[in-house]
Write a protein that holds these residues in place. Structure first.
Motif, short mmCIF file in Angstrom:
data_model
loop_
_atom_site.label_atom_id
_atom_site.label_comp_id
_atom_site.label_asym_id
_atom_site.label_seq_id
_atom_site.Cartn_x
_atom_site.Cartn_y
_atom_site.Cartn_z
N ALA A 1 0.84 -1.21 0.00
CA ALA A 1 0.00 0.00 0.00
C ALA A 1 0.87 1.25 0.00
O ALA A 1 0.60 2.21 -0.74
N ALA A 2 1.93 1.26 0.81
CA ALA A 2 2.83 2.42 0.86
C ALA A 2 3.54 2.61 -0.48
O ALA A 2 3.68 3.73 -0.98
N TYR A 3 3.99 1.52 -1.06
CA TYR A 3 4.69 1.56 -2.34
C TYR A 3 3.77 2.11 -3.43
O TYR A 3 4.14 3.02 -4.17
N THR A 4 2.57 1.55 -3.52
CA THR A 4 1.62 1.98 -4.55
C THR A 4 1.20 3.43 -4.36
O THR A 4 1.07 4.17 -5.34
N ALA A 5 1.02 3.85 -3.12
CA ALA A 5 0.66 5.25 -2.85
C ALA A 5 1.78 6.18 -3.31
O ALA A 5 1.52 7.24 -3.88
N LYS A 6 3.01 5.78 -3.09
CA LYS A 6 4.16 6.62 -3.46
C LYS A 6 4.40 6.64 -4.96
O LYS A 6 4.64 7.70 -5.54
N PHE A 7 4.37 5.47 -5.60
CA PHE A 7 4.79 5.37 -7.00
C PHE A 7 3.63 5.30 -8.00
O PHE A 7 3.84 5.43 -9.20
N GLU A 8 2.44 5.02 -7.53
CA GLU A 8 1.24 4.91 -8.36
C GLU A 8 1.26 3.72 -9.31
O GLU A 8 0.58 3.71 -10.33
N PHE A 9 2.06 2.72 -8.97
CA PHE A 9 2.02 1.42 -9.62
C PHE A 9 2.47 0.40 -8.58
O PHE A 9 3.12 0.76 -7.60
N PRO A 10 2.09 -0.87 -8.76
CA PRO A 10 2.43 -1.87 -7.75
C PRO A 10 3.91 -2.24 -7.76
O PRO A 10 4.61 -2.07 -8.75
N PHE A 11 4.35 -2.76 -6.64
CA PHE A 11 5.71 -3.29 -6.51
C PHE A 11 5.85 -4.48 -7.44
O PHE A 11 5.05 -5.41 -7.41
N ILE A 12 6.87 -4.43 -8.29
CA ILE A 12 7.10 -5.49 -9.28
C ILE A 12 8.47 -6.10 -9.01
O ILE A 12 9.47 -5.39 -8.91
N LEU A 13 8.47 -7.42 -8.90
CA LEU A 13 9.70 -8.15 -8.64
C LEU A 13 9.62 -9.51 -9.31
O LEU A 13 8.59 -10.19 -9.21
N ALA A 14 10.67 -9.91 -9.99
CA ALA A 14 10.75 -11.27 -10.54
C ALA A 14 10.99 -12.19 -9.35
O ALA A 14 12.07 -12.19 -8.78
N LYS B 1 9.91 -15.69 0.46
CA LYS B 1 9.11 -14.59 0.99
C LYS B 1 9.95 -13.57 1.74
O LYS B 1 9.68 -12.37 1.68
N ASP B 2 11.01 -14.01 2.41
CA ASP B 2 11.89 -13.06 3.12
C ASP B 2 12.63 -12.16 2.13
O ASP B 2 12.77 -10.96 2.36
N ASP B 3 13.11 -12.74 1.03
CA ASP B 3 13.77 -11.94 -0.01
C ASP B 3 12.83 -10.86 -0.53
O ASP B 3 13.23 -9.72 -0.77
N ILE B 4 11.58 -11.23 -0.72
CA ILE B 4 10.59 -10.32 -1.29
C ILE B 4 10.26 -9.19 -0.30
O ILE B 4 10.25 -8.02 -0.68
N ILE B 5 10.04 -9.55 0.94
CA ILE B 5 9.74 -8.53 1.95
C ILE B 5 10.93 -7.58 2.12
O ILE B 5 10.76 -6.37 2.21
N ASN B 6 12.14 -8.12 2.11
CA ASN B 6 13.34 -7.27 2.20
C ASN B 6 13.46 -6.34 1.00
O ASN B 6 13.82 -5.17 1.14
N ALA B 7 13.15 -6.84 -0.19
CA ALA B 7 13.27 -6.03 -1.40
C ALA B 7 12.28 -4.87 -1.39
O ALA B 7 12.65 -3.72 -1.67
N ILE B 8 11.04 -5.14 -1.05
CA ILE B 8 10.06 -4.05 -1.05
C ILE B 8 10.36 -3.06 0.08
O ILE B 8 10.17 -1.86 -0.08
#
Length: 172
Positions: free
Chosen positions: A112-125, A131-138
Motif C-alpha cells: 500500500a505504501a509503495y503503490t501510494a508513493k509510485f502509483e504502480f504496484p511493486f514489481i519483482l521477478a 518470501k523473506d527476499d521479497i519482503i526485504n526487497a520491497i
C-alpha cells in the motif's frame, strides 16, 4: 507450468500470422498484448533472446502513459486479488501463498505504501526468491525515487518475461 505439448518452437513462432502470434504471446507481458503486437514486425527471430529483446524494446519505447499502464497491470504481490495464472504460479513458487498472518499484514502495508508513493504496484521477478527476499526487497525499494523504481520495475518485468518465454519456447 507448461506441458511438452504446450511448448512452442522458434520456428513455429516465426511462421505464425500476427493474430496467432499475439494470442500465444500476448500474455507474456501482463495484460499487455500490444507488446507482442509491436514485436511481431521484427520476425524472423533468430533466438528466444532476440524475441525477448524485441518485446522489451517495444515496451520500453512506448509512450510513458502506456508504460505506466503496463506497470499498473501487474498485481500486488501476495494479495488475494485476482491474478493471471502465470502470476499466481510465480507467486506460489516464492511461497507467497503461505505467508503467516503477520507477514501478510506487513506485505500488504508495504504494498500500500509503495503503490501510494509510485502509483504502480511493486514489481519483482520472484522466481528463485523466497518470501523473506521479497519482503526485504520491497522494504528497501519503497524508499527510492520514482525514476529509480520506474527503471527497476521495467528491469524486473524484463526478468519475469524472460522466464515466461523460456517456459513457453524452445529454439529447436
Amino acid at each position: 507450468m507448461n506441458t511438452p505439448a504446450d511448448i512452442l518452437t522458434l520456428k513455429q513462432i516465426n511462421a505464425m500470422g500476427q493474430p496467432e502470434f499475439v494470442e500465444r504471446l500476448g500474455g507474456i507481458f501482463e495484460h499487455s498484448p500490444w507488446v507482442a503486437e509491436g514485436a511481431y514486425g521484427e520476425r524472423p527471430f533468430e533466438s528466444v533472446q532476440h524475441l525477448h529483446d524485441s518485446m522489451v524494446e517495444t515496451a520500453r519505447k512506448a509512450e510513458p502513459t502506456r508504460i505506466l499502464a503496463l506497470l499498473k497491470a501487474h498485481p500486488d504481490l501476495a494479495t488475494r486479488l485476482q491474478v493471471t495464472p502465470l502470476s499466481a504460479a510465480e507467486q506460489q513458487g516464492a511461497g507467497l501463498d503461505r505467508l503467516t498472518p503477520e507477514e501478510f499484514k506487513q506485505l500488504t502495508e508495504l504494498n500500500a505504501a509503495y503503490t501510494a508513493k509510485f502509483e504502480f504496484p511493486f514489481i519483482l521477478a520472484v522466481r528463485g526468491k523466497n518470501k523473506d527476499d521479497i519482503i526485504n526487497a520491497i522494504s528497501r525499494r519503497v524508499n527510492r525515487s520514482l525514476q529509480e523504481e520506474w527503471d527497476q520495475a521495467l528491469e524486473e518485468i524484463g526478468k519475469i518475461t524472460r522466464f515466461r518465454l523460456e517456459d513457453l519456447l524452445t529454439e529447436e
